[in-house]
Write an enzyme that holds these catalytic residues in place. Structure first.
Site, PDB file in Angstrom:
ATOM      1  N   SER A 125       0.807  -1.228   0.000  1.00  0.00           N
ATOM      2  CA  SER A 125       0.000   0.000   0.000  1.00  0.00           C
ATOM      3  C   SER A 125       0.834   1.268   0.000  1.00  0.00           C
ATOM      4  O   SER A 125       0.416   2.304   0.513  1.00  0.00           O
ATOM      5  CB  SER A 125      -0.965   0.007   1.196  1.00  0.00           C
ATOM      6  OG  SER A 125      -1.806  -1.125   1.163  1.00  0.00           O
ATOM      7  N   ARG A 126       2.019   1.189  -0.568  1.00  0.00           N
ATOM      8  CA  ARG A 126       2.921   2.333  -0.695  1.00  0.00           C
ATOM      9  C   ARG A 126       3.395   2.909   0.645  1.00  0.00           C
ATOM     10  O   ARG A 126       3.883   4.039   0.700  1.00  0.00           O
ATOM     11  CB  ARG A 126       2.257   3.459  -1.524  1.00  0.00           C
ATOM     12  CG  ARG A 126       2.043   3.083  -2.996  1.00  0.00           C
ATOM     13  CD  ARG A 126       3.388   2.861  -3.667  1.00  0.00           C
ATOM     14  NE  ARG A 126       3.309   2.577  -5.084  1.00  0.00           N
ATOM     15  CZ  ARG A 126       3.319   1.362  -5.617  1.00  0.00           C
ATOM     16  NH1 ARG A 126       3.343   0.293  -4.818  1.00  0.00           N
ATOM     17  NH2 ARG A 126       3.315   1.190  -6.909  1.00  0.00           N
ATOM     18  N   LEU A 127       3.279   2.133   1.710  1.00  0.00           N
ATOM     19  CA  LEU A 127       3.774   2.570   3.020  1.00  0.00           C
ATOM     20  C   LEU A 127       5.221   2.119   3.181  1.00  0.00           C
ATOM     21  O   LEU A 127       5.583   1.361   4.082  1.00  0.00           O
ATOM     22  CB  LEU A 127       2.881   2.024   4.140  1.00  0.00           C
ATOM     23  CG  LEU A 127       1.410   2.464   4.080  1.00  0.00           C
ATOM     24  CD1 LEU A 127       0.622   1.834   5.216  1.00  0.00           C
ATOM     25  CD2 LEU A 127       1.308   3.991   4.138  1.00  0.00           C
TER      26      LEU A 127
END
Length: 471
Positions: A445-447
């Site tokens: 999730s692009r974290l």
């Protein structure tokens, strides 16, 4: 996708064989031209496995089920499974009607020795989507005619049903057919319109007429063994194979919506209490991981510079050493990057290790290494690379490719006596002394995890301070 794959844009520029011609080609190959069935099967299977590996990576498409028929097409499938195993995939084989000939018995033995599971039709899940990423259709080739009999009629229908199902949040497995999709007419294709519609078709020797009806994303030609006698007799127009590749793409690559391309990274967490206090030690650990993962050129790095005009430029170079003093590479001192560095000694280097979902960005100031260091490295290079460094006036305009190669040949003749080649004065090394490190680990999730190191003076001593940056 492999950038070395040559694309033949015009379908009409490629010869398509009818049934009679395809049969005659095989007859000649295994007759007057001296090929054996097992030779052709090995080359065909390797071609198909290579095409699959060029399009479908092992990370997303690891589990492969090869469904083999009783004839030569099934034998090709057995060879495909063996090569895919060695390419890093996890193959399974369904071979319900085994052929009791030494060639096929040997192929089965080879797969069993690798621990590749053989599944009966009853062992297969009703919904093949649940267990497999790739389905290799190796049931019937161009010589098959009539209606498929059990259990292949059911297996073909399972592939058809799989294409028709709409599963939410699940990627359906792709289907790769060998030579012709099983159940298709060799010349007229999917006559009923209800047959297999594969995502990939790997035509062998030359594409058959039915391949003109193929509407999937990836059409390859494999079987790099067609001799001139066959080409001349059948007036074949076939695309040239690039380099040492065993397959070549036919037609345009599929159009992709670039905005939809994304990777949801799955990686171990990167926490402050897990990394080394010294960024050089942390880099060494990650570099060792990249080496252990077998990545191609893990020492490749993007070097970014900016000249007097402030315009940035980037290029890939190879790291040739690093220690507490910095990171070293070698180049032509008259190149654009060298001219940039003469005006502005600030630069950055970036390592990207794809399969590990990792990047390392390093910023700092750059100086030339000593002449002795450059001399030592120059003479450690292959002799051809030493001559190339002299021949290339890097970043200057030259009349053409032949000009460079003629110059290289002249220098090769000049230094043919084996005496040491003097290092040119315009060639040498640079060392970037780091002032900043960033270690990046891709996450879902692009974290992403981003830990950076910057120097800080504490009690008169410089220490590296670790900070976390927002992704």
């Amino acid at each position: 996708m492999d950038n070395n794959t040559k694309v033949v844009q015009d379908h009409d520029s490629v010869t398509y064989l009818n049934h009679r011609e395809a049969a005659e080609v095989d007859e000649i190959l295994m007759g007057s031209l001296g090929f054996s069935v097992d030779q052709l099967m090995e080359l065909a299977g390797l071609s198909v496995a290579t095409a699959i590996a060029q399009v479908y990576n092992t990370k997303e498409y690891n589990r492969v089920l090869t469904i083999c028929g009783p004839g030569n097409n099934g034998g090709d499938g057995l060879v495909v499974a063996r090569h895919l195993y060695h390419f890093g995939y996890k193959p399974f084989v369904c071979y319900p009607k085994r052929t009791a000939k030494p060639l096929y018995i040997g192929l089965v033995t080879q797969l069993e020795s690798l621990g590749i599971p053989f599944l009966s039709v009853d062992d297969l899940p009703m919904n093949l989507l649940e267990d497999f990423n790739i389905l290799v259709d190796a049931m019937f080739g161009f010589s098959f005619h009539g209606t498929p009999r059990p259990p292949f009629d059911d297996l073909i229908q399972r592939l058809v049903n799989l294409q028709n199902c709409k599963e939410i949040n699940q990627k359906p497995p792709v289907i790769a057919s060998i030579d012709i999709p099983s159940g298709w007419h060799v010349e007229e294709g999917d006559i009923s319109g209800d047959g297999i519609k594969p995502d990939m078709l790997v035509s062998l020797t030359a594409p058959k007429l039915c391949a003109k009806k193929f509407s999937g994303s990836h059409h390859f030609l494999g079987g790099r063994f067609v001799p001139p006698a066959i080409v001349d007799k059948f007036k074949l127009q076939l695309p040239p194979y690039p380099g040492t590749s065993m397959c070549v793409r036919i037609g345009k690559a599929p159009q992709v919506d670039i905005s939809s391309m994304r990777e949801n990274y799955i990686s171990p967490e990167l926490r402050e209490d897990q990394v080394e206090a010294d960024p050089f030690v942390q880099f060494q650990k990650w570099f060792d991981d990249a080496l252990a993962a077998g990545l191609k050129e893990p020492n490749a790095m993007a070097l970014c510079t900016a000249g007097i005009d402030g315009k940035p430029s980037s290029r890939m170079v190879l790291l040739k050493g690093f220690d507490k003093d910095g990171f070293v590479w070698y180049t032509n001192y008259a190149s654009r990057k060298a001219k940039d560095l003469a005006w502005n000694d600030k630069a950055s280097i970036l390592f990207y290790w794809d399969r590990l979902n990792r990047q390392v960005r390093i910023e700092g100031s750059v100086k030339k290494v000593s002449e002795e260091e450059s001399e030592h490295y120059f003479h450690s290079r292959p002799r051809g690379s030493q001559i190339g460094a002299i021949a290339s006036t890097q970043s200057t305009v030259i009349p053409g490719r032949d000009f460079l190669h003629e110059d290289y040949k002249d220098l090769e003749a000049k230094f043919s006596d084996g005496a040491p080649i003097p290092k040119p004065k315009h060639w040498g090394g640079y060392r970037l002394t780091p002032e900043f490190f960033e270690f990046w680990q891709g996450q879902p999730s692009r974290l992403h995890d981003r830990l950076c190191y910057s120097p800080q003076e504490v009690d008169g001593t410089n220490v590296w301070r670790i900070k976390r940056l927002a992704p």
